[in-house]
Scaffold this motif. Structure first.
Motif, PDB file in Angstrom:
ATOM      1  N   UNK A 211      -0.579   6.476   0.134  1.00 15.35           N
ATOM      2  CA  UNK A 211      -0.920   5.217   0.789  1.00 15.35           C
ATOM      3  C   UNK A 211      -1.824   4.461  -0.157  1.00 15.35           C
TER       4      UNK A 211
ATOM      5  N   UNK B 226      -4.060  -0.737   5.031  1.00 11.75           N
ATOM      6  CA  UNK B 226      -2.962  -1.358   5.783  1.00 11.75           C
ATOM      7  C   UNK B 226      -1.587  -0.877   5.344  1.00 11.75           C
ATOM      8  N   UNK B 227      -1.558   0.075   4.430  1.00 15.20           N
ATOM      9  CA  UNK B 227      -0.285   0.479   3.842  1.00 15.20           C
ATOM     10  C   UNK B 227       0.485   1.479   4.684  1.00 15.20           C
ATOM     11  N   UNK B 228       1.773   1.540   4.369  1.00 14.02           N
ATOM     12  CA  UNK B 228       2.643   2.580   4.917  1.00 14.02           C
ATOM     13  C   UNK B 228       2.356   3.889   4.202  1.00 14.02           C
ATOM     14  N   UNK B 229       2.837   4.965   4.809  1.00 12.04           N
ATOM     15  CA  UNK B 229       2.830   6.254   4.128  1.00 12.04           C
ATOM     16  C   UNK B 229       4.173   6.367   3.411  1.00 12.04           C
TER      17      UNK B 229
ATOM     18  N   UNK C  92      -0.152  -4.921   8.976  1.00 12.63           N
ATOM     19  CA  UNK C  92      -0.109  -3.510   8.602  1.00 12.63           C
ATOM     20  C   UNK C  92       1.345  -3.207   8.287  1.00 12.63           C
TER      21      UNK C  92
ATOM     22  N   UNK D 178      -5.310   5.253  -2.043  1.00 15.47           N
ATOM     23  CA  UNK D 178      -6.289   5.633  -1.017  1.00 15.47           C
ATOM     24  C   UNK D 178      -6.003   7.064  -0.541  1.00 15.47           C
TER      25      UNK D 178
ATOM     26  N   UNK E 202       6.510  -1.919  -0.015  1.00 19.18           N
ATOM     27  CA  UNK E 202       5.503  -0.932  -0.405  1.00 19.18           C
ATOM     28  C   UNK E 202       5.713  -0.412  -1.821  1.00 19.18           C
TER      29      UNK E 202
ATOM     30  N   UNK F 201       3.480  -0.697   8.264  1.00 19.43           N
ATOM     31  CA  UNK F 201       4.399   0.254   8.893  1.00 19.43           C
ATOM     32  C   UNK F 201       5.170  -0.407  10.022  1.00 19.43           C
TER      33      UNK F 201
END
Ligand SMILES: Cc1cc2nc3c(=O)[nH]c(=O)nc-3n(C[C@H](O)[C@H](O)[C@H](O)COP(=O)(O)OP(=O)(O)OC[C@H]3O[C@@H](n4cnc5c(N)ncnc54)[C@H](O)[C@@H]3O)c2cc1C
Ligand SMILES: Cc1cc2nc3c(=O)[nH]c(=O)nc-3n(C[C@H](O)[C@H](O)[C@H](O)COP(=O)(O)OP(=O)(O)OC[C@H]3O[C@@H](n4cnc5c(N)ncnc54)[C@H](O)[C@@H]3O)c2cc1C
Ligand code: SF4
Ligand code: SF4
Ligand code: FES
Ligand SMILES: [Mg+2]
Lengths: 281, 467
Positions: free
Chosen positions: A39, A43-46, B273, A85, A71, B275
């Motif tokens: 990540x 605010x990021x995706x995994x 965000x 992160x 991403x 996701x």
């Protein structure tokens, strides 16, 4: 301690970047075939990424990322010195490395990166490793030297014939078989269409074929079930039961369908975040 | 006198408003309401309410302090038994626990113990001072696997005893189900993080992103990690599916995925965000526990037009907290009871579009004492849906248990632990919470964590070395 700093960045192809990342605890444990989830910020995706290389002494993990959406584009913009992160791993079941005899390692497009540590380990285990590297065109064929260094033989195929033989991985396999090699196992990693084509073909030849599935994931620990893959009659969670499965048993149609779950949202993310393939590098 | 004051209602956001936002539904008592409600308590000599609380909170004592307006003292009293009162006050199934045993409930309405607990804990978060004194270190180290309520409670008590405590958490934040499962509108994540920050201030080290069974193992933690004892609190995080045709269609989620994307990853704020979460117009949630209610109410807030709970038993058997079922109903969730799907069907692109369901009637009571549902032959009907959330239960995740030789498990894969000491079959290894009991409640998990901390303490002091 949670550094996860990028210590090296190398552009391998127009949308493909290699990163060497400081992650000593992951590097101490990782084995070929495993992956990490990263990540970038709060605010990021995994994002799941296969480990391409690791250096236990330096405490680093190398990943190769292809820009296919918001991403991955953001990740590919990271420079040396910046950090992730979160960087969790090693995840998934390692490849089953043994001395099988003659083994073929097929990497297609970006899939050459994950096949690299597997080929190396198979060779170290005493196998005769023949690698078949494929890409659409010469410019997109990554990690040629690295693969040559860990293979006994390398065959290159491109869709347009701009490098090596014109054709697909099956074309390369035919060449090898025609030379009289008795192939015990095949590892095939690449786009879903490539893995499906290879698995269909090798099933007719009766050669065991292992593929690495890349379904949509969230946690990577078996908690969410997003990564379900149908293997034979069973539903498996790719993050904990895989990502490698017997290619002759995988339901590729379902797997390909499932990759489209969030297509609309992915397009929205790209438009909103202003980091997409069109953004240019 | 006391009986004449009616139980104070919880102020809430209006259903029509809250069905479209993720802000907390219940707003909490004001000081006046809390004092008035506290005055309803009869201060029983033999307070039956306490026996209904799994951790035997000193209920009349803390309520008396509330009635006297000494809210901070009440918080101290509460925390003697309960490390997470702001959380338990919000999510405990009070109607089957403390409040079900309140003497006032016999003739009228019980004291609102949970609401008072929440009030006191919130007051303390706002106005209390941190008691960040660190005890003298013992030099002993304990590893806690899993940062859910059981692990956090265990960590807190062990840190208070001066042991060095490290929590290993697989996800990028600690909190377990409190962070990824229970929605923001029921349990604001800020409250969970406040509790976790308190632990950090006490010296607890929280190592997120570390999946035990992968990056390290129980044996390794004990052998070379320098840990003198281990507590396993990895929960019941493995989602069950029904095993019916069509469950891998697009649009079919496990509740865990649906809730994790929304809560942990803040998908409800997509695309700010990153996701994504996708919800259609007609949503069916399978199951009727807390997880199902959370799934249904989340779907509504994400913009679904019609959300149904599909459950094969009747209203009476629904395992959800009464308040959640009530709130769900107020918000317009349909309850399709005595109904169960037998197959899901998709369109040409693989998206779920309908479910074949059967209707049920209630037969004889089964082993659990509940009347068991019996399908009515020929009652098949089609229900149009474009999103399905499967919330029929969760089992133990095998990552830790499979990588720990010598750890005794039961048939279902739960860890076997001594009910008194929570010791497992492995010396120095203790376990508690959902990984031992199967999916249960926050308060039981927290209580198990505290109990384990006490026996780990004894173990480290050389007592109880029966293993
Ligand atoms: C085990 C595993 C290993 C992987 N290894 C690599 C690797 O080494 N290098 C690499 O470049 N890519 C790898 N991938 C794929 C990579 O995770 C996705 O390309 C990435 O998540 C896309 O995110 P995005 O936001 O850039 O694109 P988006 O625009 O969000 O999505 C583009 C496409 O990527 C897929 N995708 C989206 N989200 C996810 C997700 N959370 N998990 C998996 N796939 C997703 C979907 O098919 C989607 O249509 C791997 C995936 C898995 C599961
Ligand atoms: C949606 C939902 C709603 C609920 N609502 C209520 C309610 O209203 N009231 C109530 O009382 N109860 C409720 N529950 C149940 C309650 O949340 C659980 O009983 C409780 O959280 C169990 O606590 P635990 O500490 O045992 O495990 P969990 O809360 O599950 O925490 C386990 C933690 O361990 C971590 N972990 C797992 N494996 C590993 C590993 N290998 N390495 C490192 N870390 C690991 C997980 O990531 C997780 O953070 C609900 C549950 C769900 C899912
Ligand atoms: S912890 Fe739960 S059961 Fe115990 S008194 Fe508080 S609300 Fe009631
Ligand atoms: S049983 Fe009810 S009235 Fe009696 S002490 Fe407990 S809360 Fe108060
Ligand atoms: S990614 Fe969640 S279970 Fe596999
Ligand atoms: Mg994306």
């Amino acid at each position: 301690m949670h550094l996860y700093q990028v210590v090296k960045r190398r552009q391998l192809a127009p949308a493909i970047v290699l990163f060497e990342v400081e992650a000593p605890r992951v590097a101490a444990k990782v084995k070929p075939g495993q992956f990490v989830i990263v990540r970038m910020d709060e605010k990021s995706e995994r994002i799941p990424l296969t480990v391409m290389d690791f250096n236990r002494e330096r405490g680093t993990i190398t990943i190769v990322v292809q820009d296919v959406g918001y991403s991955s584009c953001m990740i590919n913009n990271l420079q040396e010195g910046s950090s992730f992160l979160d960087f969790v791993g090693p995840l998934g079941v390692p490849s089953d490395i043994e001395n099988y005899g003659t083994v073929v390692c097929m990497g297609g497009g970006l899939g050459i990166a994950p096949i690299y540590p597997i080929a190396r380990a198979l060779r170290e285990a005493g196998n005769h490793v023949i690698s078949i590297l494929g890409a659409r065109t010469a410019d997109l064929l990554i990690l040629r030297e690295e693969m040559a260094a860990v293979s006994d033989e390398v065959v290159i195929v491109t869709d347009d014939g701009s490098l090596g033989t014109k054709g697909y991985h099956s074309t390369g396999l035919d060449q090898i078989l025609a030379q009289g090699h008795k192939v015990e196992v095949i590892w095939a990693i690449g786009p879903m269409v490539m893995m499906r084509a290879v698995a269909r073909y090798t099933k007719t030849l009766g050669i065991k074929t292992i593929v690495s599935m890349n379904p949509i994931m969230v946690d990577g620990t078996g908690m969410c079930g997003a990564c379900r893959v149908k293997v034979g009659e069973e539903t498996k969670f790719a993050c904990v039961d895989g990502p490698e499965f017997d290619g002759h048993l995988v339901d590729f149609e379902l797997a390909m369908q499932r990759l489209a779950f969030y297509k609309d949202e992915e397009n929205r993310a790209k438009a909103h975040g202003a980091c997409g393939q069109e953004g240019g590098h | 006198m006391a009986l004449k004051i009616p139980r104070h209602e919880m102020p809430c956001q209006e259903p029509a408003v809250r069905a479209h936002n993720f802000d907390e539904v219940a707003l909490g008592y004001t000081e006046e309401m809390a004092v008035e409600e506290a005055k309803r308590c009869l201060q029983c000599k033999k307070p039956t309410c306490r026996s209904g609380c799994p951790v035997e909170v000193l209920i009349p004592d803390f309520i008396k302090q509330v009635a006297e307006g000494d809210f901070l003292a009440a918080a101290v009293t509460l925390k003697e038994k309960n490390s997470l009162p702001a959380i338990c006050g919000r999510v405990c199934p009070q109607e089957t626990q403390c409040e079900s045993r309140c003497i006032l409930g016999k003739k009228g309405e019980p004291v609102a113990i949970g609401r008072l607990e929440r009030f006191v804990a919130d007051y303390e978060i706002k106005f209390g001072e941190s008691h960040g004194e660190k005890p003298a270190p013992t030099g002993k180290k304990v590893a806690i696997i899993g940062g859910g309520p059981s692990g956090l409670a265990c960590a807190g008590d062990l840190a208070k005893s001066g042991h060095g405590v490290t929590v290993f958490e697989a996800l990028h934040v600690a909190g377990g189900v409190l962070m990824y499962g229970i929605p923001q509108f029921r349990l604001p994540k800020e409250i969970v993080q406040t509790e976790i920050n308190n632990l950090k201030e006490m010296g607890v080290e929280i190592r997120t992103n570390e999946v035990v069974g992968k990056i390290t193992s129980v044996d390794e933690l004990m052998a070379s990690g320098g840990y003198d004892a281990v507590f396993i609190g990895t929960g019941a995080g493995l989602p069950y599916f029904m095993g019916i045709p069509g469950e891998n269609l697009l649009g079919v989620y496990s509740a865990n995925e649906f809730l994790t994307r929304t809560n942990l990853m803040k998908g409800y704020k997509f695309p700010e965000y990153a996701t994504p979460i996708k919800v259609g117009k007609k949503v069916a949630v399978l199951g009727a526990g807390n997880v199902a209610m959370d799934g249904a109410r989340t779907a509504l807030r994400l913009g679904a037009e019609e959300v149904s709970i599909v459950y094969r038993r009747s209203r009476e058997e629904m395992p959800a907290r009464a308040e959640e079922a009530h709130h769900a109903e107020e918000e317009g969730i349909n309850f399709r009871l005595l109904t169960n799907p037998v197959a899901l069907h998709g369109d040409e692109k693989g998206w779920v579009k309908s479910m074949t369901c059967l209707r049920y009637e209630l037969g004889e009571p089964d082993a659990s004492g509940r009347r068991s549902p019996v399908p009515i032959p020929g009652s098949e009907f089609e229900l149009e849906v474009d999103t399905v959330v499967v919330a029929i239960g969760q089992g133990p995740n095998p990552l830790v248990t499979k990588s720990t030789p010598g750890l005794e498990l039961n048939r279902r894969g739960n860890i076997v632990a001594d009910p008194e000491t929570l010791a497992t079959s492995k010396a120095g290894v203790f376990a508690g919470g959902d990984i031992v009991t199967g999916a249960a409640t926050v308060i039981l998990a927290m209580g198990a964590g505290k109990k384990a901390a006490a026996s780990i303490n004894a173990y480290l002091n050389g007592e109880n070395r029966s293993h």
